[in-house]
Design a protein around this motif. Structure first.
Motif, short mmCIF file in Angstrom:
data_model
loop_
_atom_site.label_atom_id
_atom_site.label_comp_id
_atom_site.label_asym_id
_atom_site.label_seq_id
_atom_site.Cartn_x
_atom_site.Cartn_y
_atom_site.Cartn_z
N ASN A 32 0.83 -1.20 0.00
CA ASN A 32 0.00 0.00 0.00
C ASN A 32 0.87 1.25 0.00
OD1 ASN A 32 -1.87 2.00 0.27
ND2 ASN A 32 -2.86 1.17 2.08
N PRO A 33 1.04 1.87 -1.16
CA PRO A 33 1.85 3.09 -1.25
C PRO A 33 1.33 4.22 -0.35
CG PRO A 33 1.33 2.25 -3.44
CD PRO A 33 0.52 1.46 -2.46
N LEU A 34 0.04 4.16 0.02
CA LEU A 34 -0.52 5.18 0.92
C LEU A 34 -0.09 4.97 2.36
CD1 LEU A 34 -4.16 5.29 -0.52
CD2 LEU A 34 -2.32 6.95 -0.92
N GLN A 35 0.49 3.80 2.66
CA GLN A 35 0.99 3.45 4.00
C GLN A 35 -0.11 3.43 5.05
OE1 GLN A 35 4.43 5.98 4.81
NE2 GLN A 35 4.88 6.04 2.62
N LYS A 36 -1.34 3.14 4.62
CA LYS A 36 -2.47 3.06 5.54
C LYS A 36 -2.79 1.59 5.81
CE LYS A 36 -3.64 7.56 5.13
NZ LYS A 36 -3.71 8.49 6.22
N VAL A 37 -3.41 1.34 6.94
CA VAL A 37 -3.90 -0.01 7.25
C VAL A 37 -5.40 0.08 7.48
CG1 VAL A 37 -1.73 -0.84 8.25
CG2 VAL A 37 -3.39 0.30 9.72
N PRO A 38 -6.11 -1.00 7.18
CA PRO A 38 -5.62 -2.30 6.71
C PRO A 38 -5.48 -2.33 5.19
CG PRO A 38 -7.98 -2.43 7.01
CD PRO A 38 -7.57 -1.03 7.42
N ALA A 39 -4.89 -3.42 4.72
CA ALA A 39 -4.85 -3.75 3.30
C ALA A 39 -5.08 -5.25 3.19
CB ALA A 39 -3.51 -3.36 2.69
N LEU A 40 -5.68 -5.67 2.09
CA LEU A 40 -5.91 -7.09 1.85
C LEU A 40 -5.30 -7.44 0.51
CD1 LEU A 40 -7.34 -9.80 2.65
CD2 LEU A 40 -9.29 -8.98 1.30
N GLN A 41 -4.46 -8.47 0.50
CA GLN A 41 -3.88 -8.92 -0.76
C GLN A 41 -4.53 -10.24 -1.14
OE1 GLN A 41 0.29 -8.39 -1.18
NE2 GLN A 41 0.47 -9.82 -2.88
#
Length: 197
Positions: A32-41
């Motif tokens: 996530n280039p935005l550096q935010k959480v969460p992310a799902l791959q």
């Protein structure tokens, strides 16, 4: 995580410690280039917003009753998801960021903006849940945001329905996930308070 639990979907969870700035490390910036959480791959695809992740989980679930098929009900759920994302979470993020940056208390204007947002929830809660008489995706997403801010900014007497709505979650098995998160957040708040007292 609550949505996945409610839908009986297993996800491989990798914790990103924001207090150690792990969201700013190279491996996570690739996700996530935005550096935010969460992310799902999912395979090569990355889903970078909690609401988008929750909606995706509803779409892949074998059975689900959190995101209704009826267009009017779906519009009501979407309305609350967008309100949560665009209003509640924005204020939540600002308040918690200011606290952990040592810029506390925040302005009265910010506190009143938060309470005004809760006024809208109070208005929506004519029944037990935000869109009627059953818990839906918007309730799950919204309660996580509201309860995190309550660690610093308690409810007022004018938010009795919001209090009852939060209490309604205590009987739902997946809500233990939010309770664990709130305990952890509270420990960080107390540790920060002790250091900066």
């Amino acid at each position: 995580m609550m949505t996945a639990s409610a839908l009986n979907i297993d996800i491989k969870f990798h914790e990103i410690d924001l207090f150690k700035n792990e969201n700013r490390r190279e491996f996570y910036r690739k996700i996530n280039p935005l550096q935010k959480v969460p992310a799902l791959q999912v395979g090569d695809t990355k889903i970078l917003d909690s609401h988008a992740i929750a909606l995706y989980l509803c779409q892949i679930a074998k059975e689900q009753n959190l995101y209704p098929e009826n267009p009017i009900m779906r519009a009501k759920v979407n309305q609350m998801l967008f309100f949560n994302s665009g209003t509640l979470f924005r204020i939540d993020s600002y308040i918690l960021t200011k606290y952990f940056a040592g810029q506390w208390p925040v302005s009265e204007t910010t506190i009143e903006e938060w309470y005004s947002a809760l006024d809208f929830l109070e208005y929506q809660l004519k029944d037990d849940w935000l869109t009627g008489n059953k818990v839906l995706l918007c309730d799950i997403c919204t309660v996580a945001v509201v309860t995190s801010v309550l660690q610093l900014v308690p409810l007022t007497q004018r938010h009795e329905r919001v209090q009852k709505w939060i209490e309604n979650f205590q009987h739902l098995n997946f809500y233990v996930i939010n309770k664990r998160g709130l305990l952890r957040l509270n420990s960080y708040i107390n540790a920060f308070k002790a250091i900066h007292a």
